[in-house]
Design a protein around this motif. Structure first.
Motif, short mmCIF file in Angstrom:
data_model
loop_
_atom_site.label_atom_id
_atom_site.label_comp_id
_atom_site.label_asym_id
_atom_site.label_seq_id
_atom_site.Cartn_x
_atom_site.Cartn_y
_atom_site.Cartn_z
N GLY A 230 0.81 -1.23 0.00
CA GLY A 230 0.00 0.00 0.00
C GLY A 230 0.83 1.26 0.00
N ARG A 231 0.41 2.21 0.84
CA ARG A 231 1.09 3.51 0.91
C ARG A 231 2.10 3.54 2.06
NH1 ARG A 231 -1.05 7.50 -2.15
NH2 ARG A 231 -3.07 7.08 -3.14
N CYS A 235 5.49 8.90 4.37
CA CYS A 235 5.28 9.93 3.34
C CYS A 235 3.94 9.81 2.64
CB CYS A 235 6.41 9.91 2.32
SG CYS A 235 6.35 8.51 1.17
N ARG A 236 3.24 8.67 2.81
CA ARG A 236 1.92 8.40 2.24
C ARG A 236 1.92 8.20 0.73
NH1 ARG A 236 -0.24 5.88 5.46
NH2 ARG A 236 -2.20 6.09 4.28
N GLU A 237 3.09 8.09 0.11
CA GLU A 237 3.14 7.80 -1.31
C GLU A 237 2.92 6.31 -1.57
OE1 GLU A 237 6.70 9.16 -3.13
OE2 GLU A 237 6.30 11.29 -2.73
N GLU A 238 2.35 6.00 -2.74
CA GLU A 238 2.13 4.61 -3.11
C GLU A 238 3.48 3.91 -3.31
OE1 GLU A 238 -0.44 1.44 -3.66
OE2 GLU A 238 -1.08 3.53 -3.32
N MET A 239 3.63 2.70 -2.79
CA MET A 239 4.88 1.96 -2.94
C MET A 239 4.71 0.87 -3.99
SD MET A 239 6.14 1.59 1.02
CE MET A 239 4.55 0.96 1.53
N ARG A 240 5.56 0.89 -4.98
CA ARG A 240 5.48 -0.08 -6.06
C ARG A 240 6.48 -1.22 -5.83
NH1 ARG A 240 2.52 2.10 -10.16
NH2 ARG A 240 2.25 4.37 -10.12
N VAL A 257 3.97 -0.42 6.42
CA VAL A 257 5.15 -0.55 5.57
C VAL A 257 5.56 0.84 5.11
CG1 VAL A 257 6.08 -1.57 3.44
CG2 VAL A 257 4.38 -2.83 4.78
N GLY A 258 6.85 1.05 4.96
CA GLY A 258 7.33 2.35 4.50
C GLY A 258 8.65 2.23 3.77
N HIS A 259 9.00 3.29 3.02
CA HIS A 259 10.31 3.33 2.40
C HIS A 259 11.37 3.34 3.51
CE1 HIS A 259 7.65 5.56 -0.51
NE2 HIS A 259 8.19 4.66 -1.32
N VAL A 260 12.48 2.64 3.29
CA VAL A 260 13.55 2.63 4.28
C VAL A 260 14.03 4.05 4.57
CG1 VAL A 260 15.95 1.95 4.68
CG2 VAL A 260 14.34 0.28 3.80
N SER A 261 14.16 4.86 3.54
CA SER A 261 14.63 6.24 3.73
C SER A 261 13.65 7.03 4.57
CB SER A 261 14.84 6.91 2.38
OG SER A 261 13.66 6.87 1.59
N CYS A 262 12.35 6.77 4.40
CA CYS A 262 11.33 7.48 5.18
C CYS A 262 11.36 7.05 6.65
CB CYS A 262 9.94 7.26 4.59
SG CYS A 262 9.68 8.04 2.99
N TRP A 263 11.45 5.73 6.87
CA TRP A 263 11.58 5.23 8.24
C TRP A 263 12.79 5.87 8.92
CZ3 TRP A 263 8.08 2.65 10.96
CH2 TRP A 263 7.19 1.75 10.36
N SER A 264 13.91 5.93 8.19
CA SER A 264 15.15 6.46 8.75
C SER A 264 14.98 7.91 9.17
CB SER A 264 16.28 6.34 7.73
OG SER A 264 17.47 6.92 8.21
N ARG A 265 14.43 8.74 8.27
CA ARG A 265 14.22 10.17 8.61
C ARG A 265 13.27 10.31 9.79
NH1 ARG A 265 14.17 10.72 2.93
NH2 ARG A 265 11.89 10.66 2.93
N HIS A 266 12.24 9.48 9.80
CA HIS A 266 11.25 9.54 10.89
C HIS A 266 11.89 9.20 12.23
CE1 HIS A 266 7.41 9.14 12.93
NE2 HIS A 266 7.68 7.87 13.23
N PHE A 267 12.74 8.17 12.26
CA PHE A 267 13.37 7.75 13.51
C PHE A 267 14.45 8.74 13.97
CE2 PHE A 267 12.55 2.87 13.12
CZ PHE A 267 11.20 3.11 13.28
N LEU A 268 15.09 9.40 13.01
CA LEU A 268 16.19 10.30 13.35
C LEU A 268 15.72 11.68 13.82
CD1 LEU A 268 18.77 9.44 10.54
CD2 LEU A 268 19.02 8.98 12.98
N LYS A 269 14.44 11.97 13.73
CA LYS A 269 13.92 13.26 14.20
C LYS A 269 14.23 13.41 15.69
CE LYS A 269 10.02 13.91 11.02
NZ LYS A 269 8.53 13.93 10.91
N GLY A 270 14.82 14.52 16.03
CA GLY A 270 15.15 14.79 17.43
C GLY A 270 16.49 14.25 17.84
N ASP A 271 17.13 13.42 17.00
CA ASP A 271 18.47 12.93 17.32
C ASP A 271 19.50 14.00 17.02
OD1 ASP A 271 17.29 10.57 17.99
OD2 ASP A 271 18.50 9.31 16.69
N GLU A 272 20.74 13.71 17.38
CA GLU A 272 21.82 14.65 17.09
C GLU A 272 21.93 14.87 15.59
OE1 GLU A 272 25.34 13.12 18.82
OE2 GLU A 272 24.55 13.07 20.87
N ALA A 273 22.31 16.07 15.21
CA ALA A 273 22.32 16.45 13.79
C ALA A 273 23.22 15.57 12.94
CB ALA A 273 22.76 17.92 13.66
N ASP A 274 24.31 15.04 13.51
CA ASP A 274 25.24 14.24 12.73
C ASP A 274 24.94 12.74 12.79
OD1 ASP A 274 25.86 13.95 15.38
OD2 ASP A 274 28.03 14.07 15.13
N SER A 275 23.81 12.36 13.38
CA SER A 275 23.43 10.95 13.46
C SER A 275 23.02 10.45 12.08
CB SER A 275 22.27 10.75 14.44
OG SER A 275 22.68 11.08 15.76
#
Length: 328
Positions: A230-231, A235-240, A257-275
């Motif tokens: 699904g989406r 990011c709510r975009e359709e995943m092919r 389910v989500g894009h790996v890059s989206c999961w990563s950005r979501h988890f890194l919110k609030g972490d140190e800038a260089d994480s």
């Protein structure tokens, strides 16, 4: 020749051995199979290391280990750093606990002698340095003296480990029973005068395969084989199918389910800038806690280890069939 990428292993460890005869004799190594490796060091099967082959030091026991390494190479890096904390590039010079006071013939610093206290303190240090601090590692203690040394060191340092890094103890039989890290042979239930076998403990209780995540793997197979991703939950975009890497929430009952890059950005919110590497975060769909390492283990197994997945799920179906037949 193309590089053969492998999934994150079910288990890879860096372990600490101690001679049960001479407690000052220690050895550090790495392995995906601690019980087999201990048997090799003790001369019960072929293998082992020359430094552990002296009969006057056997048997050896595994007093502690670190698990959760994403590859053999990662474990070897940690092992080398733990064996050479006086020169390891992973440890800043200002933070080193081990200092060499002698040199070899070639002019290089000689490795300082080890003690149980020095080894566990350097384990603690390595788990805090940038190279390893965000890895999905866990520390296991199978010996009370080793754990006491760890607790004593932890009480003296101001900088602790991250909260999600687990410290596990499993000391096994009580004093007076066999506790050198080898399986106890007993009479099985059903034989004359037999008793049920004791539950495995210590290194023998560690999962050597992907069995602990079989339900998670089965969920992933069901979603991706039938293209139900699904989406993206972020990011709510359709995943092919076949376009990019898609990761699945680890929580039971959630099919987020989500894009790996989206999961990563979501988890890194609030972490140190260089994480760069995420540690954990909250699933946007079920709001449950998700550990990045667990998610990546399923993803790499699904993408890089189809034969491992087939073997795991066949085993699961076979066991389910046997249970159903027994009930009938």
């Amino acid at each position: 020749m193309a590089t053969q990428y492998k999934p994150i292993p079910a288990l890879y460890t860096v372990y600490i051995l101690r001679s049960t005869v001479r407690h000052a004799s220690l050895y550090i190594g790495s392995t995906p199979n601690p019980p087999r490796r201990l048997s090799q060091h003790n001369g019960l099967v072929r293998g082992g290391a020359a430094r552990t082959s002296r009969n006057n030091l056997r048997p050896w026991e595994m007093v502690a280990l670190v698990s959760g390494f994403p590859s053999m190479t990662a474990a070897l890096k940690f092992e080398w750093a733990l064996n050479n904390p006086h020169i390891s590039v992973h440890i800043p010079a200002s933070s080193r606990l081990a200092v060499s006071t002698q040199t070899k013939r070639n002019g290089q610093p000689r490795r300082p002698s080890k003690s149980l206290a020095s080894v566990v303190s350097n384990v603690h240090l390595l788990l805090r340095v940038p190279s390893f601090a965000r890895w999905p590692l866990r520390v296991h203690f199978f010996n009370r003296e080793a754990f006491a040394a760890w607790e004593k060191w932890c009480a003296t340092v101001s900088e602790g480990l991250r909260g999600s890094l687990g410290v596990v103890t499993d000391f096994g039989p009580q004093v007076g029973e066999k506790d050198v890290g080898e399986e106890v042979v007993t009479t099985t239930e059903g034989e004359e005068g037999g008793q049920p076998e004791p539950a495995p403990w210590g290194i023998h209780a560690l999962p050597l395969d992907y069995e602990p995540i079989k339900e998670y793997v089965a969920k992933g197979q069901d979603i991706f084989e039938f293209e139900r991703q699904g989406r993206c939950v972020v990011c709510r975009e359709e995943m092919r199918t076949g376009e990019g890497l898609h990761a699945l929430c680890t929580n039971e009952g959630c099919d987020g389910v989500g894009h790996v890059s989206c999961w990563s950005r979501h988890f890194l919110k609030g972490d140190e800038a260089d994480s760069i590497v995420p540690v954990q975060g909250q699933c946007p769909k079920c709001n449950g806690e998700v550990h990045w390492g667990d998610m990546m283990r399923e993803l790499t197994l699904r993408v890089r280890g189809p034969k491992d997945v087939e073997k795991l799920l066949k085993r699961k179906r076979k066991r389910a069939t046997k249970k159903a037949a027994a009930k009938a």
